[in-house]
Structures are given as C-alpha cells and as structure tokens.
Design a protein around this motif. Sequence first.
Motif, PDB file in Angstrom:
ATOM      1  N   TYR A  86      51.068  40.050  50.628  1.00  0.00           N
ATOM      2  CA  TYR A  86      52.472  39.828  50.984  1.00  0.00           C
ATOM      3  C   TYR A  86      53.151  41.148  51.333  1.00  0.00           C
ATOM      4  O   TYR A  86      53.959  41.211  52.278  1.00  0.00           O
ATOM      5  CB  TYR A  86      53.208  39.153  49.826  1.00  0.00           C
ATOM      6  CG  TYR A  86      54.700  38.958  50.073  1.00  0.00           C
ATOM      7  CD1 TYR A  86      55.158  37.920  50.877  1.00  0.00           C
ATOM      8  CD2 TYR A  86      55.630  39.835  49.522  1.00  0.00           C
ATOM      9  CE1 TYR A  86      56.510  37.754  51.117  1.00  0.00           C
ATOM     10  CE2 TYR A  86      56.992  39.679  49.772  1.00  0.00           C
ATOM     11  CZ  TYR A  86      57.426  38.632  50.557  1.00  0.00           C
ATOM     12  OH  TYR A  86      58.767  38.474  50.807  1.00  0.00           O
ATOM     13  N   ALA A  87      52.815  42.213  50.595  1.00  0.00           N
ATOM     14  CA  ALA A  87      53.418  43.520  50.875  1.00  0.00           C
ATOM     15  C   ALA A  87      53.011  44.028  52.259  1.00  0.00           C
ATOM     16  O   ALA A  87      53.837  44.573  53.009  1.00  0.00           O
ATOM     17  CB  ALA A  87      52.997  44.522  49.800  1.00  0.00           C
ATOM     18  N   GLY A 116      39.677  44.508  34.498  1.00  0.00           N
ATOM     19  CA  GLY A 116      38.621  45.037  35.363  1.00  0.00           C
ATOM     20  C   GLY A 116      38.229  44.049  36.443  1.00  0.00           C
ATOM     21  O   GLY A 116      38.121  44.389  37.626  1.00  0.00           O
ATOM     22  N   LEU A 117      38.019  42.803  36.034  1.00  0.00           N
ATOM     23  CA  LEU A 117      37.701  41.762  37.013  1.00  0.00           C
ATOM     24  C   LEU A 117      38.869  41.516  37.959  1.00  0.00           C
ATOM     25  O   LEU A 117      38.682  41.286  39.169  1.00  0.00           O
ATOM     26  CB  LEU A 117      37.333  40.466  36.296  1.00  0.00           C
ATOM     27  CG  LEU A 117      36.017  40.476  35.517  1.00  0.00           C
ATOM     28  CD1 LEU A 117      35.862  39.182  34.735  1.00  0.00           C
ATOM     29  CD2 LEU A 117      34.835  40.660  36.472  1.00  0.00           C
ATOM     30  N   ALA A 118      40.106  41.587  37.430  1.00  0.00           N
ATOM     31  CA  ALA A 118      41.295  41.336  38.251  1.00  0.00           C
ATOM     32  C   ALA A 118      41.421  42.363  39.369  1.00  0.00           C
ATOM     33  O   ALA A 118      41.724  42.018  40.518  1.00  0.00           O
ATOM     34  CB  ALA A 118      42.548  41.334  37.387  1.00  0.00           C
ATOM     35  N   LEU A 119      41.186  43.636  39.045  1.00  0.00           N
ATOM     36  CA  LEU A 119      41.300  44.683  40.067  1.00  0.00           C
ATOM     37  C   LEU A 119      40.256  44.501  41.162  1.00  0.00           C
ATOM     38  O   LEU A 119      40.552  44.651  42.353  1.00  0.00           O
ATOM     39  CB  LEU A 119      41.160  46.062  39.416  1.00  0.00           C
ATOM     40  CG  LEU A 119      42.313  46.499  38.511  1.00  0.00           C
ATOM     41  CD1 LEU A 119      42.002  47.834  37.858  1.00  0.00           C
ATOM     42  CD2 LEU A 119      43.615  46.598  39.318  1.00  0.00           C
ATOM     43  N   GLY A 120      39.033  44.176  40.761  1.00  0.00           N
ATOM     44  CA  GLY A 120      37.998  43.957  41.765  1.00  0.00           C
ATOM     45  C   GLY A 120      38.306  42.762  42.656  1.00  0.00           C
ATOM     46  O   GLY A 120      38.162  42.825  43.883  1.00  0.00           O
ATOM     47  N   ILE A 121      38.755  41.664  42.054  1.00  0.00           N
ATOM     48  CA  ILE A 121      39.079  40.464  42.825  1.00  0.00           C
ATOM     49  C   ILE A 121      40.291  40.703  43.718  1.00  0.00           C
ATOM     50  O   ILE A 121      40.323  40.261  44.875  1.00  0.00           O
ATOM     51  CB  ILE A 121      39.313  39.281  41.865  1.00  0.00           C
ATOM     52  CG1 ILE A 121      37.993  38.890  41.194  1.00  0.00           C
ATOM     53  CG2 ILE A 121      39.914  38.083  42.597  1.00  0.00           C
ATOM     54  CD1 ILE A 121      38.153  37.900  40.067  1.00  0.00           C
ATOM     55  N   ALA A 122      41.296  41.425  43.207  1.00  0.00           N
ATOM     56  CA  ALA A 122      42.485  41.728  44.022  1.00  0.00           C
ATOM     57  C   ALA A 122      42.117  42.567  45.236  1.00  0.00           C
ATOM     58  O   ALA A 122      42.634  42.346  46.342  1.00  0.00           O
ATOM     59  CB  ALA A 122      43.525  42.454  43.170  1.00  0.00           C
ATOM     60  N   LEU A 123      41.205  43.524  45.051  1.00  0.00           N
ATOM     61  CA  LEU A 123      40.779  44.358  46.179  1.00  0.00           C
ATOM     62  C   LEU A 123      40.045  43.528  47.220  1.00  0.00           C
ATOM     63  O   LEU A 123      40.248  43.706  48.430  1.00  0.00           O
ATOM     64  CB  LEU A 123      39.884  45.486  45.672  1.00  0.00           C
ATOM     65  CG  LEU A 123      39.403  46.495  46.726  1.00  0.00           C
ATOM     66  CD1 LEU A 123      40.602  47.176  47.394  1.00  0.00           C
ATOM     67  CD2 LEU A 123      38.487  47.542  46.109  1.00  0.00           C
ATOM     68  N   VAL A 124      39.210  42.611  46.754  1.00  0.00           N
ATOM     69  CA  VAL A 124      38.494  41.730  47.687  1.00  0.00           C
ATOM     70  C   VAL A 124      39.476  40.885  48.489  1.00  0.00           C
ATOM     71  O   VAL A 124      39.350  40.747  49.718  1.00  0.00           O
ATOM     72  CB  VAL A 124      37.505  40.827  46.927  1.00  0.00           C
ATOM     73  CG1 VAL A 124      36.935  39.751  47.845  1.00  0.00           C
ATOM     74  CG2 VAL A 124      36.376  41.658  46.349  1.00  0.00           C
ATOM     75  N   ILE A 125      40.471  40.305  47.821  1.00  0.00           N
ATOM     76  CA  ILE A 125      41.465  39.470  48.511  1.00  0.00           C
ATOM     77  C   ILE A 125      42.238  40.306  49.533  1.00  0.00           C
ATOM     78  O   ILE A 125      42.464  39.881  50.680  1.00  0.00           O
ATOM     79  CB  ILE A 125      42.436  38.843  47.498  1.00  0.00           C
ATOM     80  CG1 ILE A 125      41.709  37.804  46.642  1.00  0.00           C
ATOM     81  CG2 ILE A 125      43.614  38.176  48.207  1.00  0.00           C
ATOM     82  CD1 ILE A 125      42.557  37.205  45.546  1.00  0.00           C
ATOM     83  N   THR A 126      42.633  41.526  49.140  1.00  0.00           N
ATOM     84  CA  THR A 126      43.409  42.384  50.049  1.00  0.00           C
ATOM     85  C   THR A 126      42.606  42.753  51.281  1.00  0.00           C
ATOM     86  O   THR A 126      43.075  42.638  52.415  1.00  0.00           O
ATOM     87  CB  THR A 126      43.858  43.651  49.310  1.00  0.00           C
ATOM     88  OG1 THR A 126      44.612  43.292  48.146  1.00  0.00           O
ATOM     89  CG2 THR A 126      44.722  44.517  50.215  1.00  0.00           C
TER      90      THR A 126
END
Length: 481
Positions: A395-396, A23-33
């Motif tokens: 990167y994508a 859950g935390l990973a998805l939120g942090i990944a969205l912020v980074i993106t």
Amino acid sequence: MFGIYLRRELSRRKKAALVVAMGLALGIALVITVDSVSAGMTQAQGKVLKSLYGLGTDMTVTKARSAPKAGGSQGPNFRFDARSSGEASQSSDRVMTQGGQALKSSLVGKVAAQKGVAAAVGALSLNVTKVDGSFTQGKATSSAGTQQRGGPGGGDGGGRPQVQGGGANFDVDSYSVAGVDVTHQTLGPLATVKITSGRTFTAAQTNAKAAVVSASYAKQKKYKAGSTFEISGTTYTVIGIATPDSGESTTDVYLPLKQAQSLGDAKDKVTTIYVKATDSQQISAVKKTIQGNVSGTTVTTSADLASTVSGSLSTASDLASSVGKWLSIAVLAAAFLVAALLTSSAVSRRVREFGTLKALGWPSRRVTRQVVGESMVNGLIGGGLGIALGLAAAYAVTAVSPTLTAQLGGTGGTGGPGGGPGGPGRQTAGNTLEIALSAPVSATTIALAVGLAVAGGLVAGAMGGWRASRMRPADALRSVS
C-alpha cells in the motif's frame, strides 16, 4: 489435552513464540512486497506494450525504410515565394510518412487472409511540420564622406551602401497524424482511446474532412469540438477529443485513412498493419506464417518489444526478479532455520515434561503431534503478521507511486502511429515514457504467504518433534534435581 498444552506453552514462552512468529513474518512480508512490486512492474510494462499497438492487437506488420539514394532529399525542405512587400506572412506545411516504409493497402487483405489471423487493419503514420512566419526587408543606407580604406587606388571611396534591419521570424510546429480505417476502429490507433468530448468517426466518413484530436494537443492548441484547422491548405473540423485509456498518446491528430493518404501523397499506402490473432496462444506460429507468405515485411509481437524496453523500469524489473527474489529466498531460509532452532531449543528445555508424558503412556507420535501443532500455530501467527506487514508495504508503494521511465528502442520501423507508443504515463522525449509504479497484491500472493507460514511451522515442528520423539522416560528422571 492438545489445547491445554498449546495455551500453556504459548503463554509460558511468549518471547520465544514472538521471535519465531516475527522471523517468519518478516520473511513473508518481504516475499509479498517483492511479488507485488514485480507484478506492478510487469503490469506497467504490459500497459506500455499494449498501448503501443491498440487493444486487441497481437502484432504489427511493417517494413523498414530503405537507405536514401545518393543525392536524394535527406530531410524536410520548405519553399517560399519571393514577395515585394516588407512584412509578408508566409506559411508552409511539410507532410512526411513515418514509422517505416509505406506498404500497399492490398497487403492488408493478404495479411488478413493468413491462417490464424482474425482481423487486420491498416494505418498510416504521418508527421506534419508547419513553418509559419514572415520575412522583413532591410533598408539600404550609405554614410557619405566616411573614410573607406582598401578601396580602389587606396583613396576615399565615398560611402558604401549598408543594409540595416530585416531578417526572418518563423515559428516551427511539429505534430503527428494517424490515418485510421474508420470502418474498423476497434483495432488499431483509436482502440486505446475514448472520446471524452464530441464523437468519433462514423463508418460513412471514410474520406471526410473531419478530425479527432488528442486531449493534450487540443489543450495546447485550445481546440474543442467544432474548431477548425488547416493542413497543407485543407481545412479540417474537429469532431471529437480523444483521451487515452491510460496516460497520454504520442498521436496528436486522427484523420480518416483516405485523407491521410492524400496529405502524405501516399495513395493506397499504409505504414502499419495491426493484426489480431484468432488464438493468443498461437501468436508465434501466426508470426512465422505472415513472415513466410508476405515477403519483405517485419512482424513484431509484444514479446519482441519487451526486450527493447529499457530505462529505470527495466532496471527495477531486473532487480526485483533477480536480487529481490533471491533476497526473499535467503530471508525465508534464515527465518525457517531460526524457527527450527528455537523450537528445538524449547523442546530441549521440556525434557522432564515430555519424558513424564511418555512415562504416562503417550506414544512418540502424540508427542511429535503436540510439538508440530504448537509450531503450526506460531507459523500461522507469523503468517498473519507477515501478510499485514506485506500489505502495508504494498500500500505504501502504491500511495507513493514512484515514477519509473520506460524507453522503447527501435524495432525496424515498428511502432504505433506517430512513430512511438501512446502508452501510459507522460511522454517526455521521443519514445521515453514516465510510469507511476503500483504494487497490486493478488489472491495468489496471499495464498503463497499462507503456504509459507504453514511450511515454516511444519519445518520448525518437524525438527522439534523429531527431537521430542527421541526422548525417553528415563531422561525425565535424570533431569530431576
């Protein structure tokens, strides 16, 4: 003891720990993106605006064109001599200034003398329209004996002469010319290009019949260093091929300023003054100073032009800065809430354990520290996964490089030589550019991700720790079946 409980808890409750971490990973990944894409769009917009001016340019000084007088010329016109030959080739060049009303060259020195101005350079923007082709005379023929109705008296009028064949076949070529101050090439039109073949102007070539042409125009015309071409009967020698630092420039030909002034019948005139401020933090103040002391001119900074950028670049930027950021906040809030609830639920299932530990002498703060520590580890694991997912997404985006368009609106006659920006990407039509989007990830973004992971762990640990600290040893005895 802390490490023992930590390893045991993570191994016993793998699914719960994984749910919290993901859950935390998805939120942090969205912020980074979102942050990296926003940085890429800001970078693209900055390149567009920078290339419009030139490296080191902070603002431009121009003057809007006045309305044409009644009965005056409304556009280009061409005159050709009448010739008796049947297929006479004729050619004519129409040279017009563009990019705003011409200013006196003396204003360059006046602008340079203003407080806060480090340097000022004048340039002249021209548009050359070349019409080249030939007229072909028609042949008069008559068909004797044919019935001609409607002639005098309504009778047979004999054969009337008719013209057959003939006409005109002309090619029209339009290109932009920038007159540059060859003694100050680090500021102005040539500042954003590099010479990839041949050489640039020397300081002594202030009135030389020499030219630097853009790589795209040279390819179109098959020019190379040493080639020659004519403008209004004057022959110029190509001494260099210029390639923009990024993308293509809308300026096709660069000439010494005096030569451009002679071609455009604009002696001692410029259309744009490029200005560099002594302090980039005082650009607004310098703008006000120039506007107050140099009347009748328009001073445009990159901040002014930023509001004129439209197209998909502007739309995507707005989405990233509004919808994207709010979506990131919502997802992060949801991830923090889920982590807190799952941690609190896990604490509820450990009543016997924490009650027994308190009975053995553990103070409440130690129990709270144990829960917070476990949550922090879950948060850091989620942060690591989130950073990996965010970097993969960025990167994508960079690998795919989606194309966005940027349209630069009018700003009262401002703009670089050629009437438009020589910005990154490929010029499509007028002031429309295509930019390949990238998603750079900065160290600040990574630090933000780590901070969010720690914050998520602290939020979850605080709620779970608070609940664990309220447990009493008697709760452990009541939970024994």
